[in-house]
Enzyme design. Structure first.
Site, PDB file in Angstrom:
ATOM      1  N   GLU A  20     -12.354   5.724   6.467  1.00  0.00           N
ATOM      2  CA  GLU A  20     -11.412   6.269   7.340  1.00  0.00           C
ATOM      3  C   GLU A  20     -10.937   7.684   7.023  1.00  0.00           C
ATOM      4  O   GLU A  20     -11.130   8.001   5.789  1.00  0.00           O
ATOM      5  CB  GLU A  20     -10.172   5.175   7.357  1.00  0.00           C
ATOM      6  CG  GLU A  20     -10.397   3.949   7.979  1.00  0.00           C
ATOM      7  CD  GLU A  20      -9.199   3.074   8.076  1.00  0.00           C
ATOM      8  OE1 GLU A  20      -8.998   2.275   9.187  1.00  0.00           O
ATOM      9  OE2 GLU A  20      -8.432   3.099   7.106  1.00  0.00           O
ATOM     10  N   SER A  25       0.662  -1.495  -0.017  1.00  0.00           N
ATOM     11  CA  SER A  25      -0.118   0.106   0.105  1.00  0.00           C
ATOM     12  C   SER A  25       0.849   1.234  -0.051  1.00  0.00           C
ATOM     13  O   SER A  25       1.610   1.477  -1.122  1.00  0.00           O
ATOM     14  CB  SER A  25      -1.010  -0.196   1.119  1.00  0.00           C
ATOM     15  OG  SER A  25      -1.802   1.060   1.294  1.00  0.00           O
ATOM     16  N   GLY A  69      -1.032  -0.839  13.972  1.00  0.00           N
ATOM     17  CA  GLY A  69      -1.157  -2.337  13.290  1.00  0.00           C
ATOM     18  C   GLY A  69      -0.113  -2.601  12.103  1.00  0.00           C
ATOM     19  O   GLY A  69       0.233  -3.785  11.723  1.00  0.00           O
ATOM     20  N   ARG A 106      -2.683   4.898  20.546  1.00  0.00           N
ATOM     21  CA  ARG A 106      -3.194   3.414  20.200  1.00  0.00           C
ATOM     22  C   ARG A 106      -1.564   2.714  19.499  1.00  0.00           C
ATOM     23  O   ARG A 106      -0.832   3.498  18.594  1.00  0.00           O
ATOM     24  CB  ARG A 106      -4.300   3.077  19.236  1.00  0.00           C
ATOM     25  CG  ARG A 106      -4.256   4.000  17.947  1.00  0.00           C
ATOM     26  CD  ARG A 106      -5.412   3.702  17.132  1.00  0.00           C
ATOM     27  NE  ARG A 106      -5.076   2.044  16.245  1.00  0.00           N
ATOM     28  CZ  ARG A 106      -4.411   2.046  15.307  1.00  0.00           C
ATOM     29  NH1 ARG A 106      -3.941   2.990  14.762  1.00  0.00           N
ATOM     30  NH2 ARG A 106      -4.083   1.005  14.722  1.00  0.00           N
ATOM     31  N   ASN A 152      -8.212   8.945   6.566  1.00  0.00           N
ATOM     32  CA  ASN A 152      -7.287   8.707   5.495  1.00  0.00           C
ATOM     33  C   ASN A 152      -7.718   8.398   3.989  1.00  0.00           C
ATOM     34  O   ASN A 152      -6.916   8.355   3.345  1.00  0.00           O
ATOM     35  CB  ASN A 152      -5.994   7.831   5.891  1.00  0.00           C
ATOM     36  CG  ASN A 152      -6.746   6.460   6.087  1.00  0.00           C
ATOM     37  OD1 ASN A 152      -7.584   5.769   5.233  1.00  0.00           O
ATOM     38  ND2 ASN A 152      -6.319   5.540   6.793  1.00  0.00           N
TER      39      ASN A 152
END
Ligand code: NG1
Ligand code: ZN
EC number: 5.4.2.3
Length: 542
Positions: A370, A64, A499, A496, A372
């Site tokens: 999202e 990505s 990931g 957070r 983004n």
């Protein structure tokens, strides 16, 4: 399973000693040179999943928006969805098994998941334009063939195009033809029909500048352009002929730096957009007459789309249940606007499109994005049927609205967030409503915000709850954040573990950019102190 043959082939894709990887938010992602064994093994795993589900499974080789040197792989489940959670665990186990344990892990998975090894399997494969992708996709094919499965290698594809192929194949062609032409035809037919309805009040000449992040989006848009040129003219930048993938360009760069990509010629008030490296994200932007940069992110895309859908529903007199799904990264102004002004229910899920996608399936019409720019709109089967019916029954004016909805349903990729399909929907809506990019932007004002990264020894010490908006561990961190947030106006902050990167992400928003920056820095320092920060302490100045 011929274990002897598997072992022999596996040795040709040997796992580097001690390397541990995790199937994260978007599959495996790391430096390309560490991924050969993972690709081979994901080929094997895809076959098991295909046998178990008696369906076609997809394997996409891409990283990505990551730098060109990285690569990655993810599996696509039968309806174009992300891999089921229990299989993500199997993927991690299989990728990390030492050579001598690989066979046992494969057998364990087959037994746990009651895989009938006699069942036929079919795998489809796609890859992005990274220099490492072709060889890595060959390793996937090696894994697939060692288990005796059939496959189709689509070669270069955007990630959402691969999702589309999987979805088409598992719905016996009902969703569309599982070919690249099928994809182009389905989308452009809906787009051209939709934009034909636009009155002359909008811009006569619709044109758009597209930054393709030097990735696959450029190739596919070039192929597709002539299918929709009646409705839209596009000018491509960062098309991969010169620059490096995602380097100072692409949707992720524009969103996180809040500035235009390099290599794009922007004139004031021109509508521009950026794709990411595998064309599943899109953000819009423009320069105003004073030279100020304005970003139109996924939240504002969701707002434009949901307000248009609401209007059409009103027109046809149907009160369908429409919901917007966001993550904690959604700008506070967008949530407020959707809930208070538009009166649309908004839901927050954990980061990662699979969570949003899942939630969106609960509605007649589920809009998910999202911040983004990764997202799409899902329509329930019942809604799709109903709209089809209404296009035949209603009186003229209502029928027109129903027809538009039908085209929009066809235009959105129901299998995954898709920059090409989102772009066409957005362009159609702007044309139909006669909106300029500035008018769209003016729907609401984003709250100033800042995202930072903090390096810690082990990011797993941070655990969260409430869709990642509250930190449960380490002790004292949430209290510290609460105290800091109180110091600023209209403020909000959360942390957070990422990931996809070995960092802790910090997000802050407040009434001014100075406040958002200062809050983000203070929260970063709290993370550094309480969650085992390593390296340099977070510093002011971004
Ligand atoms: P992580 O690294 O978990 O924050 C990032 C994006 C996600 C999602 C994934 C997959 C942000 C803050 N995070 O995840 O939204 O798109 O990558 O690509 O944008
Ligand atoms: Zn992407």
């Amino acid at each position: 399973m011929d274990l002897g043959v598997i072992t022999k082939h596996s040795a040709l894709h040997a796992k580097p000693n001690g390397l541990i990887l995790q199937y994260g938010t978007a599959g495996f992602r790391t430096k390309a040179e560490h991924l050969d064994h993972v690709m081979f093994r994901m080929g094997l795993l895809a076959v098991l999943r295909s046998k178990q589900t008696k369906s076609t499974i997809g394997v996409m080789v891409t990283a990505s928006h990551n730098p060109e040197e990285d690569n990655g792989v993810k599996l696509v489940d039968p309806l174009g969805e992300m891999l089921a959670p229990s299989w993500e665990e199997h993927a991690t186990d299989l990728a990390n098994a030492e050579e001598q344990d690989m066979q046992r892990v494969l057998i364990d998975i087959s037994e746990k998941e009651a895989v009938n090894l006699q069942q036929d399997a079919f795998i489809v494969i796609g890859r992005d334009t990274r220099p490492s992708s072709e060889k890595l996709s060959q390793s996937v094919i090696d894994g697939v063939t060692v288990l005796g499965a059939q496959f189709h290698d689509y070669g270069l594809l955007t990630t959402p195009q691969l999702h589309y192929m999987v979805y088409c194949r598992n719905t016996s062609g009902q969703y569309g033809k599982a070919t690249i032409e099928g994809y182009y035809q389905k989308l452009s037919k809906a787009f051209v029909e939709l934009t034909k309805q636009a009155s002359s009040s909008g811009d006569k000449y619709r044109s758009l500048k597209v930054d393709c992040a030097n990735g696959i989006g450029a190739l596919k848009l070039k192929e597709m352009e002539h299918y929709f040129s009646q409705g839209l003219s596009i000018q491509l930048f960062n098309d991969g002929t010169k620059g490096k993938l995602n380097h100072f360009c692409g949707a992720d760069f524009v969103k996180s730096h809040q500035k235009p990509p390099q290599g794009m010629e922007m004139k004031s008030n021109e509508r521009c957009c950026s794709f990411d490296g595998d064309a599943d994200r899109i953000v819009y932007y423009y320069h105003d007459a004073d030279g100020h940069f304005h970003l139109i992110d996924g939240d504002k895309i969701a707002t434009l789309i949901s307000s248009f859908l609401k209007e059409l529903l009103l027109e046809i007199g149907e009160s369908l249940n429409i919901g917007v799904v966001q993550t904690a990264y959604a700008n506070g102004s967008s949530t407020r606007y959707l809930e208070e002004i538009m009166k649309v229910p908004v839901y927050c899920t954990k980061t990662g499109v699979k969570h949003l996608h899942h939630k969106a399936q609960e509605f007649d019409i589920g809009v998910y994005f999202e911040a983004n720019g990764h997202g799409t709109v899902l329509f329930s089967k019942a809604v799709e049927m109903k709209i089809k019916q209404l296009t035949k029954e209603l009186e003229e004016k209502k029928r027109k609205a129903a027809k538009m909805l039908e085209n929009i349903i066809d235009l959105f990729n129901q299998a995954a967030g898709d920059a090409i399909s989102d772009m066409l929907v957005i362009e159609a809506i702007l044309a139909l409503k006669g909106l300029t990019v500035q008018q769209w932007d003016a729907l609401y004002m984003d709250l100033p915000n800042r995202q930072l990264k903090v390096k810690v020894a082990d990011r797993r010490v941070i655990s969260t709850t409430d869709a990642e908006r509250q930190a449960v561990t380490p002790p004292g961190l949430q209290e510290a954040i609460n105290d800091l947030v109180k110091k600023y106006k209209l403020s909000r902050a959360f942390v957070r573990p990422s990931g996809t990167e070995d960092v802790v992400r910090v997000y802050a928003e407040a009434d001014t950019q100075e406040s958002a920056d200062s809050l983000a820095l203070e929260v970063s320092l709290a993370v550094f102190q309480l969650a085992g920060g390593i390296g340099e302490r977070p510093q002011p100045g971004f």
